[in-house]
Scaffold this active site. Structure first.
Site, PDB file in Angstrom:
ATOM      1  N   PRO A   1       0.810  -1.225   0.000  1.00  0.00           N
ATOM      2  CG  PRO A   1       0.068  -0.915   2.209  1.00  0.00           C
ATOM      3  CD  PRO A   1       0.835  -1.868   1.333  1.00  0.00           C
TER       4      PRO A   1
ATOM      5  CB  ALA B   1       1.769   6.622  -4.085  1.00  0.00           C
TER       6      ALA B   1
ATOM      7  CE  LYS C   1       4.077   4.058 -16.718  1.00  0.00           C
ATOM      8  NZ  LYS C   1       3.204   3.311 -15.786  1.00  0.00           N
TER       9      LYS C   1
ATOM     10  CG  ASN D   1      10.864   6.855 -14.337  1.00  0.00           C
ATOM     11  OD1 ASN D   1      10.103   7.684 -14.827  1.00  0.00           O
ATOM     12  ND2 ASN D   1      10.430   5.858 -13.602  1.00  0.00           N
TER      13      ASN D   1
END
Length: 317
Positions: free
Chosen positions: A28, A30, A198, A206
């Site tokens: 869990p 973001a 992607k 990145n």
């Protein structure tokens, strides 16, 4: 628990009855917290599995102005045993160590849905999970964990899901489950194409934002944007060998569109370096370099960026 055999054969009844799905979010952060809140708001039974093995409760607020709080049980073995869908949102390098200890608790009918940056993490554990229906996903929804209890949905996006194995190919009904929780959702039997696209975008954005410690928008500056273009040129050569039909001009255009649309955002790799955490470079640029080597393609720009990030990791960790 709604066992998969019933879901697969009677999925039309499943949606007619509008039954909730038992979902566990593994990781869990973001993105995982964002989905947890939306899935619970849609009426599903959602629990969380964290790095701690101790059962607990966690309250999350979706956006700072949201006065409502979403409460979740954490590390509840009973929830895991009765889980219909395990939503795996840990970092790519965490997948193996996080998931394998949980497999003995899962029903073989439990659907595994992987949503993380990069490629290659599932390949390493394929033999351990192939008896499960396995799906992969990629999303452009933006999420920021502002605190341990507050999630900010920083941008609406689009999610693509598709099968990793044969039994995963029978799980198209999950498109409707997710569509009613956080639209829009696309089912794509050729999910690898979406994942490669992607990955290509991540390779261009990145590492550079992490090295320059800048927001995505700064990559539009002429001096840095030249590096973006050079990265795309090398990535495109690999895409061609992988039979991904995408013109180089289209790749560059899409990367620049993402840079513009997310100009005020920090990439996940930027944040990992900023917070002195291990990055997903091995599953993004590292995966690209691995494929480039297999195809005999020279990728000096991407190799340089990869080595710079690995050096940053060594200095920060």
């Amino acid at each position: 628990m709604f066992f998969l055999v019933n879901l697969l054969h009677f999925s039309h009844y499943f949606f007619f009855l509008d039954l909730p799905v038992n979902i566990t979010i593994l990781g869990p952060g973001a993105v995982g917290s964002l989905w947890a809140c939306y899935l619970q708001k849609a009426g599903h039974n959602v629990s969380l599995w964290t790095r701690s093995s101790t059962p607990s409760e966690l309250s999350l607020s979706l956006n700072a102005k949201d006065n409502s709080s979403h409460s979740f049980s954490c590390n509840d073995k009973d929830s895991l045993i009765h889980c219909d869908l395990l939503f795996i949102t840990v970092k790519a390098w965490q997948v193996e160590s996080a998931l394998l200890p949980l497999l003995p608790l899962l029903s073989q009918e439990t659907i595994l849905l992987f949503m993380h940056n990069g490629m290659g993490a599932i390949d390493a554990i394929k033999a351990h999970i192939n008896h499960h229906p396995v799906l992969q996903a990629t999303t452009t929804h933006g999420a920021l964990k502002e605190s341990s209890h507050t999630i900010k949905h920083t941008g609406m996006g689009h999610t693509v899901i598709g099968p990793f194995n044969a039994s995963g190919n029978q799980c198209q009904f999950l498109q409707n489950v997710l569509e009613h929780s956080l639209p829009s959702i696309e089912w794509n039997p050729g999910i690898d194409i979406a994942l490669w696209k992607k990955l290509a975008i991540n390779c261009a954005i990145n590492p550079l934002t992490a090295i320059h410690q800048c927001k995505n928008g700064q990559l539009s500056q002429p001096d840095i944007n030249q590096d973006v273009i050079h990265v795309c040129t090398e990535v495109h050569q690999v895409l061609q060998k992988e039979d991904i039909e995408w013109e180089e001009i289209e790749l560059v255009s899409m990367v620049n569109q993402v840079i513009s649309a997310t100009s005020e955002n920090y990439s996940s790799m930027n944040r990992d370096c900023f917070h002195k955490r291990k990055t997903e470079i091995d599953f993004i640029t590292g995966y690209l370099l691995q494929k480039a080597k297999q195809h005999g393609i020279s990728t000096p720009i991407n190799e340089t960026l990869y080595n710079q990030i690995k050096q940053l990791e060594e200095n920060l960790l």
